[in-house]
Design an enzyme around this catalytic site. Structure first.
Site, mmCIF file in Angstrom:
data_model
loop_
_atom_site.group_PDB
_atom_site.id
_atom_site.type_symbol
_atom_site.label_atom_id
_atom_site.label_comp_id
_atom_site.label_asym_id
_atom_site.label_seq_id
_atom_site.Cartn_x
_atom_site.Cartn_y
_atom_site.Cartn_z
ATOM 1 N N GLY A 222 0.839 -1.194 0.000
ATOM 2 C CA GLY A 222 0.000 0.000 0.000
ATOM 3 C C GLY A 222 0.871 1.239 0.000
ATOM 4 O O GLY A 222 2.072 1.177 0.288
ATOM 5 N N GLU B 31 -3.755 2.910 5.368
ATOM 6 C CA GLU B 31 -3.554 3.971 4.362
ATOM 7 C C GLU B 31 -4.457 5.174 4.628
ATOM 8 O O GLU B 31 -4.043 6.323 4.443
ATOM 9 C CB GLU B 31 -3.796 3.427 2.943
ATOM 10 C CG GLU B 31 -2.924 2.253 2.530
ATOM 11 C CD GLU B 31 -1.447 2.467 2.783
ATOM 12 O OE1 GLU B 31 -0.979 3.607 2.780
ATOM 13 O OE2 GLU B 31 -0.754 1.455 3.021
ATOM 14 N N HIS C 151 -2.933 7.382 7.076
ATOM 15 C CA HIS C 151 -1.919 8.283 6.497
ATOM 16 C C HIS C 151 -2.574 9.559 5.977
ATOM 17 O O HIS C 151 -2.032 10.656 6.136
ATOM 18 C CB HIS C 151 -1.181 7.603 5.338
ATOM 19 C CG HIS C 151 -0.034 6.729 5.757
ATOM 20 N ND1 HIS C 151 1.032 7.184 6.506
ATOM 21 C CD2 HIS C 151 0.232 5.421 5.504
ATOM 22 C CE1 HIS C 151 1.900 6.203 6.700
ATOM 23 N NE2 HIS C 151 1.443 5.115 6.108
HETATM 24 O O1 K1U Z 1 1.547 2.395 3.984
HETATM 25 C C1 K1U Z 1 2.619 1.814 3.893
HETATM 26 O O2 K1U Z 1 3.606 2.282 4.388
HETATM 27 C C2 K1U Z 1 2.685 0.479 3.182
HETATM 28 C C3 K1U Z 1 2.648 -0.698 4.137
HETATM 29 C C4 K1U Z 1 1.218 -1.184 4.208
HETATM 30 C C5 K1U Z 1 0.846 -2.141 5.303
HETATM 31 C C6 K1U Z 1 1.587 -3.278 5.568
HETATM 32 C C7 K1U Z 1 1.206 -4.151 6.571
HETATM 33 C C8 K1U Z 1 0.065 -3.906 7.291
HETATM 34 C C9 K1U Z 1 -0.650 -2.770 7.036
HETATM 35 C C10 K1U Z 1 -0.269 -1.900 6.033
HETATM 36 C C11 K1U Z 1 3.590 -1.762 3.601
HETATM 37 O O3 K1U Z 1 3.428 -2.226 2.510
HETATM 38 S S1 K1U Z 1 4.888 -2.282 4.612
HETATM 39 C C12 K1U Z 1 5.674 -3.572 3.641
HETATM 40 C C13 K1U Z 1 4.911 -4.847 3.630
HETATM 41 O O4 K1U Z 1 4.038 -5.054 4.433
HETATM 42 C C14 K1U Z 1 5.210 -5.873 2.607
HETATM 43 C C15 K1U Z 1 6.275 -5.776 1.761
HETATM 44 C C16 K1U Z 1 6.522 -6.760 0.809
HETATM 45 C C17 K1U Z 1 5.703 -7.843 0.713
HETATM 46 C C18 K1U Z 1 4.648 -7.979 1.567
HETATM 47 C C19 K1U Z 1 4.384 -6.999 2.514
HETATM 48 ZN ZN ZN Z 2 2.384 3.295 6.178
#
Ligand code: K1U
Ligand code: ZN
Length: 167
Positions: free
Chosen positions: A46, A134, A137
């Site tokens: 996300g 999100e 954010h």
């Molecule tokens: O908003 C963001 O910073 C993105 C975030 C979203 C998120 C992850 C986990 C739970 C809630 C919201 C991320 O994508 S962190 C990276 C991540 O979770 C990931 C990276 C690669 C493969 C799978 C997951």
């Molecule tokens: Zn985030």
């Protein structure tokens, strides 16, 4: 398309409340394409416009295994929440930090798509968690703000140390 720099916590710009998109035009579609490329490259599941220092109510999400289900939400609103889910979260603005947060298990969301059409969807599991993360954010809230003050102080210290090493 372009890769956009992602703001790092505790950058104060992450606390900006995003404003609604007035018109879904080519500029917004370009922003979505750039955000999607940035999210896939990071990699993440996300990204909110706030994280790339654009303070408009736009998020992209793709929780699929093969990065084939891009979801772009413009002016998203949570209409209903139900249940409770405790799960581990990460954030591209807080690299290397993962912790548990309580969220609603299911959400119903209304948003505009890239054609400017309003639609509603229901989500559960990881998609529901990601939508809530999100949308926070867009309100200027970072997931670590659900953690204790002690944890937040430790996280800031850890990230500052990492920034000094990589500078
Ligand atoms: O908003 C963001 O910073 C993105 C975030 C979203 C998120 C992850 C986990 C739970 C809630 C919201 C991320 O994508 S962190 C990276 C991540 O979770 C990931 C990276 C690669 C493969 C799978 C997951
Ligand atoms: Zn985030």
């Amino acid at each position: 398309m372009a890769l956009l720099p992602i703001l790092r916590y505790p950058d104060p710009r992450l606390h900006t409340r995003a404003t609604p998109v007035r018109e879904v035009n080519d500029e917004i579609r370009r922003l979505i394409a750039d955000m999607a490329e940035t999210m896939y490259e990071a990699p993440g599941i996300g990204l909110a416009a706030t994280q790339v220092d654009v303070h408009k109510r736009v998020v992209v999400i793709d929780v699929s295994e093969d990065k084939s289900e891009l979801l772009a939400l413009i002016n998203p609103e949570i209409l209903e929440r139900s249940g409770e889910h405790l799960g581990e979260e990460g954030c591209l603005s807080v690299p290397g930090i993962y912790d548990k947060v309580v969220r609603a298990e299911r959400v119903k969301v209304r948003a505009l798509n890239q054609k400017g059409e309003s639609f509603e969807m229901e989500a559960d599991g990881l998609l529901a968690v990601c939508i809530q993360h999100e949308l926070d954010h867009l309100e200027g809230k970072v997931f670590v703000e659900y953690l204790s003050q002690l944890k937040q102080t430790r996280i800031k210290g850890k990230l500052a140390k990492k920034a000094r090493i990589t500078a």
